[in-house]
Design an enzyme around this catalytic site. Structure first.
Site, mmCIF file in Angstrom:
data_model
loop_
_atom_site.group_PDB
_atom_site.id
_atom_site.type_symbol
_atom_site.label_atom_id
_atom_site.label_comp_id
_atom_site.label_asym_id
_atom_site.label_seq_id
_atom_site.Cartn_x
_atom_site.Cartn_y
_atom_site.Cartn_z
ATOM 1 N N CYS A 74 38.916 28.387 37.794
ATOM 2 C CA CYS A 74 38.443 29.279 38.007
ATOM 3 C C CYS A 74 36.910 29.171 37.515
ATOM 4 C CB CYS A 74 38.847 30.586 37.365
ATOM 5 S SG CYS A 74 38.208 32.327 37.618
ATOM 6 N N CYS A 77 36.198 32.020 34.761
ATOM 7 C CA CYS A 77 36.668 31.759 33.333
ATOM 8 C C CYS A 77 37.407 30.671 32.980
ATOM 9 C CB CYS A 77 37.707 33.062 33.182
ATOM 10 S SG CYS A 77 39.258 32.649 34.054
ATOM 11 N N CYS A 123 42.106 35.484 40.481
ATOM 12 C CA CYS A 123 42.499 34.870 39.171
ATOM 13 C C CYS A 123 43.163 36.041 38.292
ATOM 14 C CB CYS A 123 40.990 34.378 38.285
ATOM 15 S SG CYS A 123 41.585 33.970 36.913
ATOM 16 N N CYS A 126 40.739 36.625 34.869
ATOM 17 C CA CYS A 126 39.350 37.458 34.890
ATOM 18 C C CYS A 126 39.361 38.395 36.230
ATOM 19 C CB CYS A 126 38.394 36.492 34.900
ATOM 20 S SG CYS A 126 37.740 35.528 36.357
ATOM 21 N N CYS A 146 44.395 30.211 50.965
ATOM 22 C CA CYS A 146 42.966 29.860 51.562
ATOM 23 C C CYS A 146 41.902 30.361 50.508
ATOM 24 C CB CYS A 146 42.942 30.682 52.889
ATOM 25 S SG CYS A 146 41.428 30.298 53.861
#
Ligand code: FE
Length: 163
Positions: A74, A77, A123, A126, A146
């Protein structure tokens, strides 16, 4: 071949609908920041995608056609989200994955924006908007994640996956 009990069954469309409806798995940790902190940490393009549910341009994005090995983490984070081994060519203009690194890595929510009914992927640590999940991926799981390149950073397997 490993006994099936050691390799968990892949997530299916039924599973992700269930998560969106009844609640997502607990994340292994949480990262929460103020809007100002996110603006300082992210580029305007990264901020727009992850914190404003933006969508980057198709094809003209970093990971659309890249198949280097490693783990995609991510951008907000640093939590691992997708393995490069789960990445495949979906001809959609964005990076496509068939599975997340772990069941609790991604959270799901119904998204009725833009006159469409879609399943949003975020995510789980976060809440960064990543993209959407569709039930037209390859067998056996049949899922297509996607994902916007702006929400990801690819790291080599040797590199530390946390920021
Ligand atoms: Fe995150």
């Amino acid at each position: 071949m490993l006994p099936s009990s050691t390799s968990p069954a892949p997530l299916t469309w039924r599973d992700v609908i269930y998560y969106a409806k009844y609640g997502n798995p607990e994340p292994y940790r949480r990262v929460d920041k103020t809007d100002d902190e996110w603006r300082q940490l992210l580029t305007p393009a990264q901020y727009h995608v992850t914190r404003e549910q933006g969508t980057e341009s198709p094809y003209r994005n970093a990971y659309c056609r890249s198949y280097e090995p490693g783990v995609y983490v991510c951008i907000g984070c640093g939590s691992p989200l997708f393995n490069a081994t789960e990445k495949y060519h979906a001809i959609s203009g964005w990076p496509a994955f068939t599975q997340p690194v772990a069941k609790g890595a991604v959270k799901y929510a119904f998204d009725d924006s833009h006159h469409m009914q879609r399943l949003e992927a975020r995510c789980n640590v976060c809440d960064a908007h990543l993209g959407h999940v569709f039930p037209d991926g390859p067998a056996p799981a049949g899922l297509r994640y996607c994902i916007n390149s702006e929400s990801l950073r690819r790291v080599d397997d040797k590199e530390d996956k946390k920021e």
